[in-house]
Write an enzyme that holds these catalytic residues in place. Structure first.
Site, PDB file in Angstrom:
ATOM      1  N   HIS A  63       0.865  -1.199   0.000  1.00  0.00           N
ATOM      2  CA  HIS A  63       0.000   0.000   0.000  1.00  0.00           C
ATOM      3  C   HIS A  63       0.894   1.239   0.000  1.00  0.00           C
ATOM      4  CE1 HIS A  63      -3.943  -2.021   1.664  1.00  0.00           C
ATOM      5  NE2 HIS A  63      -3.822  -2.137   0.361  1.00  0.00           N
ATOM      6  N   HIS A  96     -11.223  -9.468  -6.843  1.00  0.00           N
ATOM      7  CA  HIS A  96     -10.979  -8.153  -6.231  1.00  0.00           C
ATOM      8  C   HIS A  96     -10.208  -7.310  -7.239  1.00  0.00           C
ATOM      9  CE1 HIS A  96      -9.766  -5.172  -3.364  1.00  0.00           C
ATOM     10  NE2 HIS A  96      -8.703  -5.766  -2.860  1.00  0.00           N
ATOM     11  N   GLU A 101      -8.252  -4.605  -6.700  1.00  0.00           N
ATOM     12  CA  GLU A 101      -7.022  -3.909  -6.303  1.00  0.00           C
ATOM     13  C   GLU A 101      -5.855  -4.453  -7.123  1.00  0.00           C
ATOM     14  OE1 GLU A 101      -6.429  -3.664  -2.049  1.00  0.00           O
ATOM     15  OE2 GLU A 101      -5.096  -1.937  -2.273  1.00  0.00           O
ATOM     16  N   ASP A 107      -2.880  -5.376  -6.810  1.00  0.00           N
ATOM     17  CA  ASP A 107      -2.022  -6.518  -6.479  1.00  0.00           C
ATOM     18  C   ASP A 107      -2.639  -7.836  -6.960  1.00  0.00           C
ATOM     19  OD1 ASP A 107      -3.870  -5.786  -4.468  1.00  0.00           O
ATOM     20  OD2 ASP A 107      -2.841  -6.944  -2.934  1.00  0.00           O
ATOM     21  N   HIS A 158     -11.851  -6.355   1.767  1.00  0.00           N
ATOM     22  CA  HIS A 158     -11.855  -5.069   2.412  1.00  0.00           C
ATOM     23  C   HIS A 158     -12.234  -3.929   1.482  1.00  0.00           C
ATOM     24  CE1 HIS A 158      -7.801  -3.507   0.876  1.00  0.00           C
ATOM     25  NE2 HIS A 158      -7.950  -4.678   0.291  1.00  0.00           N
ATOM     26  N   ASP A 166      -8.319 -11.444  -0.208  1.00  0.00           N
ATOM     27  CA  ASP A 166      -7.546 -10.855   0.892  1.00  0.00           C
ATOM     28  C   ASP A 166      -7.894 -11.462   2.259  1.00  0.00           C
ATOM     29  OD1 ASP A 166      -5.930  -9.083  -0.551  1.00  0.00           O
ATOM     30  OD2 ASP A 166      -7.450  -7.532  -0.555  1.00  0.00           O
ATOM     31  N   TYR A 206      -1.981  -8.362   9.621  1.00  0.00           N
ATOM     32  CA  TYR A 206      -2.810  -8.091   8.441  1.00  0.00           C
ATOM     33  C   TYR A 206      -4.229  -7.703   8.870  1.00  0.00           C
ATOM     34  CZ  TYR A 206      -4.486  -8.832   3.651  1.00  0.00           C
ATOM     35  OH  TYR A 206      -5.029  -8.653   2.400  1.00  0.00           O
ATOM     36  N   HIS A 238      -2.885 -13.746  -0.457  1.00  0.00           N
ATOM     37  CA  HIS A 238      -1.553 -13.439   0.081  1.00  0.00           C
ATOM     38  C   HIS A 238      -1.189 -14.501   1.123  1.00  0.00           C
ATOM     39  CE1 HIS A 238      -1.599  -9.366  -1.559  1.00  0.00           C
ATOM     40  NE2 HIS A 238      -2.776  -9.157  -0.996  1.00  0.00           N
TER      41      HIS A 238
HETATM   42 FE1  FEO Z   1      -6.986  -5.596  -1.395  1.00  0.00          FE
HETATM   43 FE2  FEO Z   1      -4.451  -7.799  -1.697  1.00  0.00          FE
HETATM   44  O1  FEO Z   1      -5.539  -6.399  -2.231  1.00  0.00           O
END
Ligand code: FEO
Length: 395
Positions: A23, A79, A81, A83, A147, A166, A194, A227
């Site tokens: 982030h 998701h 995002e 990543d 999230h 996530d 996390y 992750h």
């Molecule tokens: Fe919310 Fe691992 O991205």
């Protein structure tokens, strides 16, 4: 390199040993991380998520070395995002007509980041499913605000794998991929870090979602987040952890966070720490000079705490910027069910302690009335207030 997860399910992600922050620079990485993507090869071939943008070309090349990309029947984007969606552009340059299954909000986030590229989006909602052959189905579960508003999870029947994105993840690189191969101490610390730093604000939503998932009576042979490790040994242990973490979680711990100019506020911090240890030898006390500490690790300690004490001297009729910045982050995380107290020194005007009390209230803490508020260096009279302050924090 494709690695077998279970039956016809493989991991095709990226282990990010070198990652130092996430982030931007807002999340410290201590043990590497991974972006997990998965390939399912049943009668239908399905890719679940991709990897972060900087690794997109390697990702596509690796995938090409494993399968003919044109054989991918569809992509699931759990998701938006970057990543996890960051390789979609490179991938769809190769297979432009490949359908992408995602939530309505993920359409917004993917188009918002990468533009309208004629993507073949198929919007799904909780309970929607797709038959992928050999008696197996993918079932989608929206995970709104876990999230991001676009988050969802995908459940593979037959193999009983939840691709949770996530949720249930950690920033932790483990070459062997699975939870039973990881250092358990680091694993649970990273899972908690996390949760504290990313998921904590959404605890009430998570609580309802866990109840919803429980009501579906699903069997989990594996939980495969985006992750960190894949949970295959007692996979529901991480669900049980989340159930306790989302419910005003606290241990028998008090955390003291401060910054100091000429060591007066530091002296008070140490006096509070010693007094708490004396008052209750069972309690764990931790002290952090916030300007010198890793803010994400300190937040993890706050998550474990039943109470915190926050200190700053008065400077510029306010508080030190290190404490102000950290407290803004504290407010974002919306901890619940914790006490807090304020302390500090001042020379001329003396606003800091009142400001700290206000900030702690705004951050959702139950703020005690007692303070340690010292004009110039703390003297005996100032420090005589420490036992009452400590008792109030512990009560
Ligand atoms: Fe919310 Fe691992 O991205």
């Amino acid at each position: 390199m494709k690695r077998r997860v279970k039956n016809n399910v493989s991991w095709v992600g990226y282990i990010d040993w070198e990652l130092e922050t996430f982030h931007g620079d807002d999340y410290s990485i201590r043990h590497g991380s991974s972006q997990n993507a998965y390939l399912i090869e049943e009668e239908k071939t399905v890719l679940i998520d991709t990897v972060w943008t900087p690794h997109r070309f390697d990702f596509v090349e690796n995938l090409k070395s494993e399968i003919d990309l044109s054989k991918i029947d569809f992509i699931v984007a759990n998701h938006g995002e970057c990543d996890h969606s960051g390789s979609l552009t490179a991938l769809t340059d190769e297979i432009p007509t490949c359908p992408i299954y995602c939530t309505q909000n993920a359409v917004k986030s993917i188009e918002g980041q990468y533009g309208k590229r004629g993507w073949d989006f198929h919007v799904v909602k909780t309970g929607d499913s797709i038959d992928i052959g050999n008696g197996k189905k993918l079932v989608f579960v929206e995970m709104q605000m876990l999230h991001w508003p676009d988050s969802m999870a995908t459940y593979l029947t037959g193999d009983n794998i939840l691709f949770s994105n996530d949720a249930f993840g950690q920033h932790f690189a483990v070459e062997e991929l699975f939870n039973d191969k990881a250092d358990q101490c680091v694993l649970f610390h990273e899972a908690m870090k996390y949760y504290a730093n990313i998921l904590m604000p959404f605890s009430s939503i998570l609580k309802r979602k866990l109840q919803e998932i429980a009501s579906l009576d699903l069997v989990f042979d594996m939980i495969a987040p985006s992750h960190g490790v894949i949970w295959r040994d007692n996979p529901t242990q991480i669900i049980e952890k989340y159930a306790s973490w989302c419910d005003d979680y606290k241990e028998n711990q008090v955390t003291i966070v401060y910054d100091t100019m000429w060591n007066g506020t530091e002296k008070i911090a140490h006096a509070i720490s010693e007094e708490i240890a004396k008052e209750d030898p069972e309690v764990v006390v931790k002290v952090f000079s916030i300007a010198k500490s890793d803010k994400n690790e300190v937040m993890t300690e706050v998550m474990k705490s039943k109470a915190i004490a926050l200190g700053s001297p008065t400077v510029g009729r306010s508080i030190l910027s290190s404490v102000a910045g950290w407290t803004e982050f504290l407010k974002q995380l919306r901890f619940t069910g914790k006490k807090a107290g304020a302390f500090g020194c001042y020379g001329w005007s003396g606003e800091s302690v009142k400001i700290l009390q206000g900030l702690l209230k705004d951050a959702g803490f139950d703020v005690i009335e007692e303070t340690i508020f010292s004009n110039w260096n703390p003297d005996e009279e100032d420090l005589s207030k420490v036992p009452v302050f400590a008792k109030s924090l512990l009560s």
